[in-house]
Design an enzyme around this catalytic site. Structure first.
Site, PDB file in Angstrom:
ATOM      1  N   ASP A 130     -35.876 -29.886 -53.002  1.00 27.44           N
ATOM      2  CA  ASP A 130     -37.036 -29.358 -52.280  1.00 27.44           C
ATOM      3  C   ASP A 130     -37.089 -27.838 -52.214  1.00 27.44           C
ATOM      4  OD1 ASP A 130     -38.451 -31.693 -51.636  1.00 27.44           O
ATOM      5  OD2 ASP A 130     -37.034 -32.170 -50.034  1.00 27.44           O
ATOM      6  N   ASP A 147     -42.512 -36.573 -56.446  1.00 28.15           N
ATOM      7  CA  ASP A 147     -42.767 -35.292 -55.761  1.00 28.15           C
ATOM      8  C   ASP A 147     -42.090 -34.125 -56.485  1.00 28.15           C
ATOM      9  OD1 ASP A 147     -42.360 -37.685 -54.312  1.00 28.15           O
ATOM     10  OD2 ASP A 147     -42.337 -36.666 -52.384  1.00 28.15           O
TER      11      ASP A 147
HETATM   12  N1  GLY Z   1     -41.541 -35.054 -49.970  1.00 25.61           N
HETATM   13  C1  GLY Z   1     -42.895 -34.853 -50.154  1.00 25.61           C
HETATM   14  C2  GLY Z   1     -43.764 -35.853 -49.520  1.00 25.61           C
HETATM   15  O1  GLY Z   1     -43.439 -36.413 -48.481  1.00 25.61           O
HETATM   16  O2  GLY Z   1     -44.811 -36.080 -50.053  1.00 25.61           O
END
Ligand code: GLY
Length: 431
Positions: free
Chosen positions: A145, A207
């Site tokens: 992230d 993601d």
């Molecule tokens: N981790 C990104 C989301 O929750 O979309």
């Protein structure tokens, strides 16, 4: 005469019936796919005047600025950032800027965009203050992230705020992210097994596509060529394994760390392992549009179009999806405005890459429809809470962030407004 009265009665009756059907349809999250496809086509034939675009823009920008005027004075703890506003609450709930908290960078990112949109130095000062508190996060290697965390804050600070000093911080962040690349698999490992013990080997989530932007940026700004190569390989591997034949995405893939074989296709935030989590598809749309921008490789553009067209075909009338497409038939299921904001921003960009006018109009106008919906009474936070948007769903399957305001919904919404503004300035709209 008699015939025409009966005919008129029939027409009135049919009209009522049609209205009733439309009402019933709009109550449910999901809409008949054929109807949506027709709508998209109708939208595609239109050219939207610059006056109409400017009206969406000026309302959107002025609403965002007035919401920030209310929220910012309340957000004084520099060790925290606003994350969500609970259902029926009005003020942001703040959480610590922790190394494991993926949302840390969106608030400073919003402030940078507000500075970009308004030119008001007070937003720049606030953005700098909120960005520079987490420089230490450049060494995060515990998860993927770091891209979500550092790029909205430091990346926008570099581009919008001309903060040269942020370059080294971003280059170090890219190296941290790249350290999680596994060449046996061909992807970055998104999550640690310790934090996500359901999976024992190499985990990659859809993601992760968003984090690749940091790698491209780094190579373009004096960083190693390997950052670029890793981003391309990750996107190619994800394209191969992470999508179904109908171009919808799984959320979580587990790969064998040694052989690279796909072991499992699951979810964490979607309704079920094999369901179609809306925001996952949104990350894909955004990610592959960005891949084309950075590589100019047509295969990424073709793929972005395919997954976008699938996403559009699944949308309800207001273009804001239910949190998971596979529960969208149930009118009680909540919406996810954050997915709509992510896709609106992506489609504005995608529209600029289209050779033919019809596709250009189709994506541009779909983005406008999303922005119009999001800025309307139905989704706007104006006069209701301190956020730009309401009605997002972060992780319903985990029992939290259900029908709330989310900081990243606001981030991608204001990013879309900023993109739209620059498109109008550069004559890239479809008038
Ligand atoms: N981790 C990104 C989301 O929750 O979309």
């Amino acid at each position: 005469m008699k015939y025409s009265i009966i005919h008129n009665k029939k027409r009135k009756y049919s009209k009522c019936l049609l209205l009733a059907i439309l009402l019933i349809c709009s109550l449910g999250c999901k809409k008949n796919k054929k109807e949506v496809a027709q709508e998209v086509e109708v939208v595609a034939t239109n050219k939207v005047s610059n006056n109409a675009v400017n009206a969406i823009l000026s309302k959107g920008i002025s609403d965002c600025e007035s919401q920030l005027e209310i929220a910012v004075p309340k957000l004084t703890d520099l060790t925290k950032h606003p994350r969500l506003i609970e259902t029926n609450e009005t003020e942001w709930k703040e959480v610590p800027n922790g190394r494991l908290v993926w949302t840390s960078g969106f608030y400073p990112g919003i402030l940078w965009y507000m500075y970009d949109l308004s030119g008001d130095k007070k937003w720049e000062a606030e953005a700098i203050k909120r960005t520079e508190v987490f420089e230490d996060f450049k060494t995060i290697t515990e998860h993927h992230d770091i891209g979500f965390m550092m790029f909205p804050a430091y990346g926008n600070g570099y581009t919008i705020g001309h903060k040269e000093a942020y370059k080294d911080i971003l280059l170090t962040s890219a190296a941290s992210l790249a350290s999680r690349f596994n060449p046996n698999v061909g992807t970055i490992k998104s999550w640690s097994n310790k934090m996500h013990p359901r999976w024992k080997q190499h985990i990659t989530i859809i993601d992760n596509m968003l984090n690749l932007e940091l790698l491209f940026w780094a190579t373009k700004h004096g960083g190693d060529q390997k950052f670029y190569d890793i981003a391309v390989k990750h996107a190619e591997t994800t394209m191969k394994h992470h999508f179904r034949e109908d171009y919808t995405s799984w959320h979580v893939l587990e790969y064998d760390s040694i052989t690279g074989e796909v072991l499992n296709k699951n979810t964490k935030q979607g309704y079920a392992d094999d369901s179609r989590w809306s925001r996952g598809q949104a990350w894909g749309v955004y990610g592959y549009t960005m891949m084309y921008r950075e590589t100019k490789d047509k295969k990424f553009l073709d793929f972005a179009k395919k997954i976008t067209d699938k996403y559009l075909s699944l949308l309800p009338e207001d273009y804001v999806p239910c949190w998971d497409f596979d529960v969208a038939n149930d009118p009680k299921e909540e919406k996810d405005a954050s997915a709509a904001a992510v896709v609106a921003s992506a489609l504005l960009e995608l529209s600029t890459y289209m050779d033919n006018q019809e596709d250009k109009n189709r994506y541009f106008n779909a983005a406008l429809k999303m922005l119009t919906s999001l800025g309307s009474e139905a989704y706007s936070g104006v006069d209701k809470a301190d956020s730009f948007l309401l009605h997002s769903t972060g992780a319903k399957s985990l029992g939290h962030e259900i029908d709330v305001a989310l900081i990243y919904a606001d981030y991608y919404y204001i990013e879309a407004l900023s993109r739209l503004k620059h498109m109008t300035e550069n004559n890239l709209t479809n008038e």
